[in-house]
Design a protein around this motif. Sequence first.
Motif, PDB file in Angstrom:
ATOM      1  N   ARG A   1       0.825  -1.212   0.000  1.00 45.75           N
ATOM      2  CA  ARG A   1       0.000   0.000   0.000  1.00 45.75           C
ATOM      3  C   ARG A   1       0.855   1.256   0.000  1.00 45.75           C
ATOM      4  O   ARG A   1       1.944   1.273   0.571  1.00 45.75           O
ATOM      5  CB  ARG A   1      -0.927   0.014   1.220  1.00 45.75           C
ATOM      6  N   THR A   2       0.314   2.270  -0.606  1.00 45.71           N
ATOM      7  CA  THR A   2       1.019   3.550  -0.656  1.00 45.71           C
ATOM      8  C   THR A   2       1.021   4.197   0.730  1.00 45.71           C
ATOM      9  O   THR A   2       0.351   3.731   1.656  1.00 45.71           O
ATOM     10  CB  THR A   2       0.318   4.523  -1.621  1.00 45.71           C
TER      11      THR A   2
ATOM     12  N   TYR B   1      -0.426   6.958   1.402  1.00 40.36           N
ATOM     13  CA  TYR B   1      -1.837   7.312   1.604  1.00 40.36           C
ATOM     14  C   TYR B   1      -2.637   6.100   2.078  1.00 40.36           C
ATOM     15  O   TYR B   1      -3.405   6.163   3.042  1.00 40.36           O
ATOM     16  CB  TYR B   1      -2.421   7.858   0.299  1.00 40.36           C
ATOM     17  N   GLY B   2      -2.422   4.983   1.392  1.00 38.16           N
ATOM     18  CA  GLY B   2      -3.159   3.759   1.705  1.00 38.16           C
ATOM     19  C   GLY B   2      -2.860   3.217   3.085  1.00 38.16           C
ATOM     20  O   GLY B   2      -3.752   2.702   3.768  1.00 38.16           O
TER      21      GLY B   2
ATOM     22  N   ALA C   1      -4.728   5.369   5.408  1.00 38.40           N
ATOM     23  CA  ALA C   1      -6.163   5.104   5.215  1.00 38.40           C
ATOM     24  C   ALA C   1      -6.603   3.866   6.006  1.00 38.40           C
ATOM     25  O   ALA C   1      -7.710   3.822   6.545  1.00 38.40           O
ATOM     26  CB  ALA C   1      -6.474   4.928   3.731  1.00 38.40           C
TER      27      ALA C   1
ATOM     28  N   GLU D   1     -10.468  11.554   3.791  1.00 34.60           N
ATOM     29  CA  GLU D   1      -9.467  12.156   2.897  1.00 34.60           C
ATOM     30  C   GLU D   1      -8.865  13.400   3.524  1.00 34.60           C
ATOM     31  O   GLU D   1      -7.654  13.605   3.495  1.00 34.60           O
ATOM     32  CB  GLU D   1     -10.093  12.481   1.539  1.00 34.60           C
TER      33      GLU D   1
ATOM     34  N   ARG E   1       2.973  11.063  -0.863  1.00 36.47           N
ATOM     35  CA  ARG E   1       1.634  10.514  -0.701  1.00 36.47           C
ATOM     36  C   ARG E   1       1.416   9.216  -1.494  1.00 36.47           C
ATOM     37  O   ARG E   1       0.824   8.264  -1.013  1.00 36.47           O
ATOM     38  CB  ARG E   1       0.628  11.569  -1.144  1.00 36.47           C
ATOM     39  N   ASP E   2       1.892   9.190  -2.723  1.00 34.81           N
ATOM     40  CA  ASP E   2       1.629   8.040  -3.583  1.00 34.81           C
ATOM     41  C   ASP E   2       2.810   7.073  -3.679  1.00 34.81           C
ATOM     42  O   ASP E   2       2.806   6.165  -4.512  1.00 34.81           O
ATOM     43  CB  ASP E   2       1.231   8.533  -4.983  1.00 34.81           C
TER      44      ASP E   2
HETATM   45  P1  ADP Z   1      -4.964  -0.334  -2.743  1.00 36.05           P
HETATM   46  O1  ADP Z   1      -6.425  -0.184  -3.018  1.00 36.05           O
HETATM   47  O2  ADP Z   1      -4.233  -0.971  -3.888  1.00 36.05           O
HETATM   48  O3  ADP Z   1      -4.656  -0.927  -1.421  1.00 36.05           O
HETATM   49  P2  ADP Z   1      -3.766   2.066  -1.670  1.00 36.05           P
HETATM   50  O4  ADP Z   1      -3.248   1.290  -0.552  1.00 36.05           O
HETATM   51  O5  ADP Z   1      -2.840   2.948  -2.425  1.00 36.05           O
HETATM   52  O6  ADP Z   1      -4.445   1.160  -2.789  1.00 36.05           O
HETATM   53  O7  ADP Z   1      -4.977   2.980  -1.208  1.00 36.05           O
HETATM   54  C1  ADP Z   1      -5.924   2.591  -0.206  1.00 36.05           C
HETATM   55  C2  ADP Z   1      -7.153   3.490  -0.318  1.00 36.05           C
HETATM   56  O8  ADP Z   1      -6.784   4.864  -0.389  1.00 36.05           O
HETATM   57  C3  ADP Z   1      -7.933   3.202  -1.587  1.00 36.05           C
HETATM   58  O9  ADP Z   1      -9.311   3.321  -1.271  1.00 36.05           O
HETATM   59  C4  ADP Z   1      -7.500   4.286  -2.544  1.00 36.05           C
HETATM   60  O10 ADP Z   1      -8.538   4.604  -3.460  1.00 36.05           O
HETATM   61  C5  ADP Z   1      -7.256   5.454  -1.620  1.00 36.05           C
HETATM   62  N1  ADP Z   1      -6.184   6.339  -2.136  1.00 36.05           N
HETATM   63  C6  ADP Z   1      -4.904   6.001  -2.421  1.00 36.05           C
HETATM   64  N2  ADP Z   1      -4.186   7.067  -2.806  1.00 36.05           N
HETATM   65  C7  ADP Z   1      -5.035   8.133  -2.768  1.00 36.05           C
HETATM   66  C8  ADP Z   1      -4.892   9.532  -3.060  1.00 36.05           C
HETATM   67  N3  ADP Z   1      -3.741  10.060  -3.458  1.00 36.05           N
HETATM   68  N4  ADP Z   1      -5.998  10.338  -2.913  1.00 36.05           N
HETATM   69  C9  ADP Z   1      -7.170   9.800  -2.495  1.00 36.05           C
HETATM   70  N5  ADP Z   1      -7.362   8.488  -2.211  1.00 36.05           N
HETATM   71  C10 ADP Z   1      -6.320   7.661  -2.355  1.00 36.05           C
END
Ligand code: ADP
Length: 234
Positions: A99-100, A102-103, A106, A120, A136-137
């Motif tokens: 996961r990023t 952000y993720g 989240a 968000e 973030r990404d």
């Molecule tokens: P994945 O769904 O592959 O686990 P991530 O871990 O990157 O993706 O993201 C987890 C949640 O955060 C997902 O619901 C994704 O849509 C949301 N998300 C990720 N990056 C962003 C961003 N830059 N802005 C808004 N929402 C994001």
Amino acid sequence: ESFIQMKQVTKSFYKDTIAIEVLKDVNLEVDKGDIFGIIGYSGAGKSTLIRCINGIESLTSGEVIIDKQIVSNLTGKELRGFRRQVGMIFQQFNLMPSRTVYGNIALALRNSGLSKQHKEERIMDLLELVDIRDKRDAYPSQLSGGQKQRVAIARALANHPKVLLCDEATSALDPQTTKSILQFLKDLNRKLGITIVMITHEMGVVKEICNKVAIIDQGVILEQGDVFSVFSNP
Ligand code: ADP
Ligand code: ADP
């Protein structure tokens, strides 16, 4: 009455029928706003102690109280709610590699009850707080150790916890990054008034930011109090 109290806590692990007592009559008092260090050698019982504070380990006897809640009495469901009031960071950061940034943050808000928009906003505020918006990404593998720990701090603070527990939070970092993360934690403590409890085997960490300290050896708290008075004892 202290913000965090451990009262006569003992913790034993059982191997077959043999009890190994890892914490022995631990009494600890942490006041609101403290940066409280718990220092001891490897195997002294520090991790077990911090796991007792956040309710991951059940106690063999005694009580843990945080902000008037008796943690040791909470049931499974209550405990999950309680854990949201306690943030934790680790030596190895414990970020999800797939996961990023952000993720990862989240994830901490999954069961927060916030709307998508508020989540968000909260995540953006946290990224700002730990000064890592530009990553973030990015994925954890693309971050330096200090950046990973800042993401972990953001995740730990996501639900506005009352306490931040740090498990050897700087032990995987080089000295310069260690200094900056410690300074960052100190700023957070001042800015948010959040109480911090950190376990460490490094005296330098305690001297750098803690106002209180407890020394633990073989599951026994040998001494606790103001850093100044504990370390000035002959
Ligand atoms: P994945 O769904 O592959 O686990 P991530 O871990 O990157 O993706 O993201 C987890 C949640 O955060 C997902 O619901 C994704 O849509 C949301 N998300 C990720 N990056 C962003 C961003 N830059 N802005 C808004 N929402 C994001
Ligand atoms: P520290 O964090 O200070 O290094 P720990 O709390 O990890 O110390 O460990 C203290 C002692 O408890 C060690 O002797 C360790 O082997 C023992 N211990 C920790 N967890 C367990 C467990 N789940 N089962 C048995 N013994 C354990």
